[in-house]
Design an enzyme around this catalytic site. Structure first.
Site, short mmCIF file in Angstrom:
data_model
loop_
_atom_site.label_atom_id
_atom_site.label_comp_id
_atom_site.label_asym_id
_atom_site.label_seq_id
_atom_site.Cartn_x
_atom_site.Cartn_y
_atom_site.Cartn_z
N ASP A 32 4.42 4.23 17.87
CA ASP A 32 3.54 4.68 19.22
C ASP A 32 3.97 4.62 20.40
OD1 ASP A 32 1.00 2.34 17.52
OD2 ASP A 32 2.10 4.07 16.82
N GLU A 34 7.04 5.79 21.33
CA GLU A 34 7.59 7.22 21.42
C GLU A 34 6.45 8.38 21.62
OE1 GLU A 34 10.55 8.01 21.93
OE2 GLU A 34 10.54 10.08 21.81
N PHE A 35 5.31 8.15 20.98
CA PHE A 35 4.01 8.86 21.09
C PHE A 35 3.80 8.96 22.50
CE2 PHE A 35 0.97 11.83 19.24
CZ PHE A 35 -0.18 11.24 20.13
N ASP A 36 3.49 7.49 22.81
CA ASP A 36 2.95 7.40 24.32
C ASP A 36 3.84 8.02 25.29
OD1 ASP A 36 1.05 4.33 23.65
OD2 ASP A 36 0.45 6.32 23.25
N LEU A 82 -8.13 3.21 27.46
CA LEU A 82 -7.32 2.71 28.68
C LEU A 82 -6.18 3.18 29.00
CD1 LEU A 82 -8.21 -1.09 27.66
CD2 LEU A 82 -9.09 0.13 29.54
N GLU A 112 -6.88 -10.26 28.29
CA GLU A 112 -7.72 -10.41 26.89
C GLU A 112 -6.60 -9.65 26.02
OE1 GLU A 112 -11.09 -7.76 26.72
OE2 GLU A 112 -11.93 -8.87 28.77
N LYS A 114 -5.62 -7.30 23.21
CA LYS A 114 -6.00 -5.87 22.82
C LYS A 114 -6.19 -5.84 21.35
CE LYS A 114 -4.95 -1.18 23.69
NZ LYS A 114 -5.28 -0.49 22.25
N ASP A 116 -6.39 -4.68 17.52
CA ASP A 116 -5.81 -3.58 16.79
C ASP A 116 -6.61 -3.12 15.62
OD1 ASP A 116 -4.45 -1.19 16.35
OD2 ASP A 116 -2.75 -2.20 15.50
N ARG A 135 -16.60 5.42 17.96
CA ARG A 135 -15.95 5.94 19.04
C ARG A 135 -16.18 7.46 18.92
NH1 ARG A 135 -11.56 4.79 22.41
NH2 ARG A 135 -10.78 6.62 23.32
N GLU A 172 -14.01 -4.45 18.78
CA GLU A 172 -13.25 -4.04 17.75
C GLU A 172 -13.75 -4.47 16.51
OE1 GLU A 172 -11.40 -1.89 19.47
OE2 GLU A 172 -9.67 -1.51 18.40
N TYR A 225 -16.93 -5.99 25.77
CA TYR A 225 -17.19 -5.37 26.80
C TYR A 225 -18.64 -4.85 26.92
CZ TYR A 225 -17.04 -1.03 29.83
OH TYR A 225 -17.24 -0.10 30.88
N LYS A 287 -8.43 -6.75 33.09
CA LYS A 287 -9.65 -6.02 33.67
C LYS A 287 -9.91 -6.59 34.70
CE LYS A 287 -11.43 -5.23 28.87
NZ LYS A 287 -12.46 -5.74 28.07
N LYS A 311 1.23 -2.58 26.17
CA LYS A 311 1.21 -2.65 24.80
C LYS A 311 2.49 -3.46 24.57
CE LYS A 311 -0.32 0.58 22.31
NZ LYS A 311 -1.18 1.59 22.03
N CYS A 405 19.48 15.99 -8.47
CA CYS A 405 18.60 14.73 -8.88
C CYS A 405 19.68 13.60 -9.22
CB CYS A 405 17.66 15.32 -9.83
SG CYS A 405 16.64 14.03 -10.46
N CYS A 408 18.78 13.24 -13.25
CA CYS A 408 19.00 14.32 -14.34
C CYS A 408 20.15 15.19 -13.63
CB CYS A 408 17.86 14.94 -15.00
SG CYS A 408 17.10 15.99 -13.46
N CYS A 423 12.91 17.50 -7.55
CA CYS A 423 13.57 18.00 -8.69
C CYS A 423 12.85 18.69 -9.55
CB CYS A 423 13.92 16.49 -9.20
SG CYS A 423 14.77 16.93 -10.99
N CYS A 429 13.32 15.50 -16.79
CA CYS A 429 13.79 14.43 -15.87
C CYS A 429 13.12 13.02 -16.21
CB CYS A 429 13.50 14.87 -14.52
SG CYS A 429 14.07 13.66 -13.20
S1 IVH Z 1 -11.98 -2.37 26.89
C1 IVH Z 1 -13.27 1.46 29.26
N1 IVH Z 1 -11.10 -4.45 25.91
O1 IVH Z 1 -8.15 -0.39 23.27
C2 IVH Z 1 -12.54 0.40 28.54
N2 IVH Z 1 -10.53 -2.27 24.74
O2 IVH Z 1 -7.38 2.40 25.00
C3 IVH Z 1 -13.18 -0.21 27.33
N3 IVH Z 1 -9.38 -2.47 22.59
O3 IVH Z 1 -10.81 2.14 22.70
C4 IVH Z 1 -12.48 -0.56 26.33
N4 IVH Z 1 -8.94 -4.62 22.59
O4 IVH Z 1 -10.84 0.16 20.98
C5 IVH Z 1 -11.23 -3.33 25.84
N5 IVH Z 1 -10.29 -6.44 24.78
C6 IVH Z 1 -10.07 -5.24 24.81
C7 IVH Z 1 -9.79 -4.37 23.47
C8 IVH Z 1 -9.95 -3.02 23.69
C9 IVH Z 1 -8.70 -3.36 21.82
C10 IVH Z 1 -9.24 -1.02 22.33
C11 IVH Z 1 -10.44 -0.13 22.31
C12 IVH Z 1 -10.47 0.92 23.08
C13 IVH Z 1 -8.92 0.88 23.33
C14 IVH Z 1 -8.53 1.15 24.81
#
Ligand code: IVH
Length: 667
Positions: A32, A34-36, A82, A112, A114, A116, A135, A172, A225, A287, A311, A405, A408, A423, A429
């Site tokens: 993730d 690397e992706f970001d 976010l 808070e 995050k 997953d 979402r 979540e 939220y 926040k 992250k 292989c 075989c 193979c 095989c």
């Molecule tokens: S607040 C406008 N709080 O992370 C912001 N998001 O990229 C509203 N997530 O889609 C999100 N824990 O699925 C918020 N404590 C937390 C969170 C949280 C996980 C997820 C959520 C959101 C993504 C933000």
């Protein structure tokens, strides 16, 4: 093309591919992180060079989990994401920026976890849960209210009397680690595909059509939220405390910070302590606490300026690569596996890591003896994410993907558009032969109990079976000659094999192991071709006209039946008494009352479930389609048909048929 444009194009292409790997194939090739990083690089380039704007750039989308099985509903307030950061420096930047934007006014930061999982938006009217929407693409999501109602920690009716008459609360949905592990154990025992991580398990579960299965999966939810016109307090944290009084589950570890130092204390503490939480987390969300200040700060195009996600880096270990083994699956696909010096990683000892395919080995530039980094990143099977090249000292040879292989000796092949090597020796095989037999006897196929992979191998090595048809010639006396096989087990096995001749035709078709013919496709084929002779005679055009059968499946079916040996196998299985046609019962219930009709199902039903209506449509010769178009014959509408669908149906003058009317039609 300029170099910049070239760079942007390459990043876009790469990101599109990784998006697909992640969301659709469930097989990410990069972390993730690397992706970001790539996404941010692209964002920066695009901001600096607006002349290369593209409305389909990967930066334009927030990811989508829409599926056509659910009603789609527009979000009252869009579900934004976010901004992500991975460094403490960026957290400091966020903090300082906020201070400036607020004109040096004092502010608090709510810290808070995050979580997953998969995000959800709940709407409450007069204290009652009225809808739960995923979402989706951020603007509209899937209505999964029925499934969400099975989650015990989500209140259907609120406590107290000081809640707003109407509000939304977001959070979540998660599958706790212990539930996830148990579910995967069960799936392994049933030979079903495993979920890669609790996030996929939670989102997969939420999208099930059968809410009683959802209920059995024991999902959990944390809300974080609240949105509405008349929330009780100006503080986000204080509102969440209120939410807890009304019956919502909110995180108990959330804290308010008054200084940047307190923010960092929170981050550092939870970076290591999060492994003791019951659910998966992948970072911290910060926040600005005051809603008034949040409004002042406002939003960028994609995310709020008042919040940021920090992250965590996936836990990583470094260990020695000793050897590479190559496993051969039932279809001949070769999977490379790295054998490592055992190392401790996120609570388990890792000895092996998957390497996926030759391209990945090549891009890592692996040498035997290398010190490699392994990461779990929420997945159960760890993967190698890099090599410590500094530690390279007297390493062995560069890892070269095998050309033959390992089982075989046949030269391997690779299709142009596929990453895997194969193979091609499917006839001789050994692991391909035993793999096919194991698939044949699996629970969802012929369900022959008492035989597992080891028994299959034992029978095969003893020369008793070379294919599925040989199973039906096995005699108790033959089996008794084998090691660890008493008379009782031998008798049982022979009985179970005999009983499998009752297994209905669609499952027999699945058991044959025709490439790309899984359970659902097998059912579709069996419905369209009620006996195997019809299927065998079907040509490409007839096949692709069947609902959900595409070119790849059609070609595979044709290739299967073109093979003399497969046809002989089927003849022998027929002689053994297996079911190669739909039962009289099913056939006698089939009609063509809906022949030629394309039917869209929409809304909530009382007499049958959606799946049952789908089956009824097929049973009567109709075709169930996902979306309304000029070709739709009518809409089978239950209650609460989505307004979007209704409008489209009216526009195209498509008939709307009620549940009762439909049942009369097929009576
Ligand atoms: S607040 C406008 N709080 O992370 C912001 N998001 O990229 C509203 N997530 O889609 C999100 N824990 O699925 C918020 N404590 C937390 C969170 C949280 C996980 C997820 C959520 C959101 C993504 C933000």
């Amino acid at each position: 093309m300029t170099t910049i444009q070239q760079q942007i194009e390459t990043l876009r292409e790469e990101l599109h591919r990784h998006n697909h790997n992640y969301y659709v194939l469930n097989a990410p090739e990069i972390t993730d992180f690397e992706f970001d990083r790539m996404m941010r690089e692209l964002q920066e380039l695009e901001t600096a060079h607006p002349e290369y704007y593209d409305e389909n750039s990967p930066t334009m989308r927030v990811g989508s989990d829409l599926s056509k099985e659910f009603q789609q509903v527009a979000h009252k307030y869009p579900m934004l994401s976010l901004g992500n950061t991975y460094s403490e420096g960026e957290v400091t930047d966020f903090y300082e920026r906020t201070r400036k934007l607020l004109g040096e006014e004092e502010f608090e930061i709510c810290c808070e976890m995050k979580y997953d999982g998969t995000s959800i938006s709940l709407t409450y009217e007069n204290g009652l849960l009225v809808s739960a929407v995923t979402r989706g693409d951020g603007v509209k999501g899937d209505d999964v209210t029925k499934n969400v109602k099975t989650i015990r920690t989500i209140p259907l009716k609120l406590q107290g009397n000081d809640y707003p008459a109407s509000f939304e609360i977001r959070g979540e949905i998660l599958m706790p680690w212990n539930v996830f592990e148990k579910l995967n154990e069960e799936r392994a025992a049933n030979e079903e595909a495993l979920f890669a991580n609790p996030r996929n398990a939670a989102s997969g579960t939420l999208k099930l059509q059968n809410s009683s299965v959802v209920a059995s999966r024991k999902l959990d939810a944390y809300l974080y939220y609240m949105l509405g016109e008349d929330l009780p307090c100006d503080g986000h944290y204080e509102n969440l405390l209120k939410a807890r009084e009304w019956g919502f589950k909110t995180s108990e570890v959330t804290r308010k910070a008054r200084t940047l130092q307190e923010v960092f204390d929170f981050i550092r503490y939870w970076d290591s302590e999060r492994k003791n939480l019951p659910v998966a987390t992948d970072g911290i969300v910060l926040k600005v606490n005051s809603l008034r200040q949040q409004r002042n700060l406002g939003y960028t195009a994609k995310s709020p300026r008042w919040a940021i996600a920090y992250k965590f880096r996936a836990e990583r270990a470094c260990t020695r690569l000793n050897t590479i083994s190559y496993q051969v699956g039932r279809t001949g696909a070769i999977t490379p596996v790295a054998n490592l010096d055992p190392v401790q990683l996120s609570g388990t000892i890792v000895k092996r890591a998957s390497l996926h395919n030759a391209d990945i080995i090549e891009s890592l530039d692996l040498h035997i003896g290398d010190m490699v980094y392994v990461e779990k990143g929420g997945e159960i099977i760890p993967k190698i994410t890099g090599v410590d090249k500094e530690a390279r000292f007297m390493v062995g040879d560069k890892v070269k993907f095998i050309t033959h292989c390992p089982e075989c000796g046949t030269p391997l092949m690779r299709n142009e558009d596929e990453a895997a090597h194969y193979c091609p020796n499917d006839k001789a095989c050994p692991p391909q032969i035993t793999g096919k037999i194991e698939h044949f006897i699996a629970r969802k196929a012929m369900n022959i109990e008492g035989i597992g992979p080891e028994t299959v191998e034992q029978f095969y090595n003893a020369g008793l079976i070379k294919n599925a048809a040989d199973l039906y010639n096995l005699q108790t006396a033959d089996l008794q000659l084998l090691d660890r096989m008493g008379e009782r087990s031998a008798n049982n096995i022979v009985d179970n094999i005999r009983q499998s001749t009752e297994v209905p035709y669609p499952r027999v078709l699945f058991a044959l192991g025709i490439r790309y013919v899984g359970e659902t496709v097998a059912k579709k084929l069996a419905n369209a071709f009620p006996n195997i002779d019809l299927l065998q005679e079907a040509n490409f055009d007839t096949l692709i006209h069947v609902d959900e059968i595409g070119e790849r499946i059609a070609q595979s079916v044709i290739r299967y039946f073109a093979d003399e040996e497969n046809r002989r196998l089927i003849e022998r299985l027929k002689e053994a008494g297996l079911q190669f046609s739909l039962s009289e019962n099913i056939l006698s219930e089939r009609t063509d009352k809906l022949a030629g009709k394309s039917i869209v199902i929409s809304g909530v039903f009382t007499h049958h479930s959606r799946d049952e209506y789908k089956a009824l449509i097929e049973q009567h010769g109709g075709k169930n389609v996902g979306s309304i178009s000029g070709k739709t014959s009518f809409i089978l509408a239950g209650e609460n048909m989505g307004p979007g669908k209704l409008e489209k149906a009216n526009k195209l003058s498509i008939d709307i048929v009620s549940e009762d009317e439909f049942l009369k039609m097929i009576e």
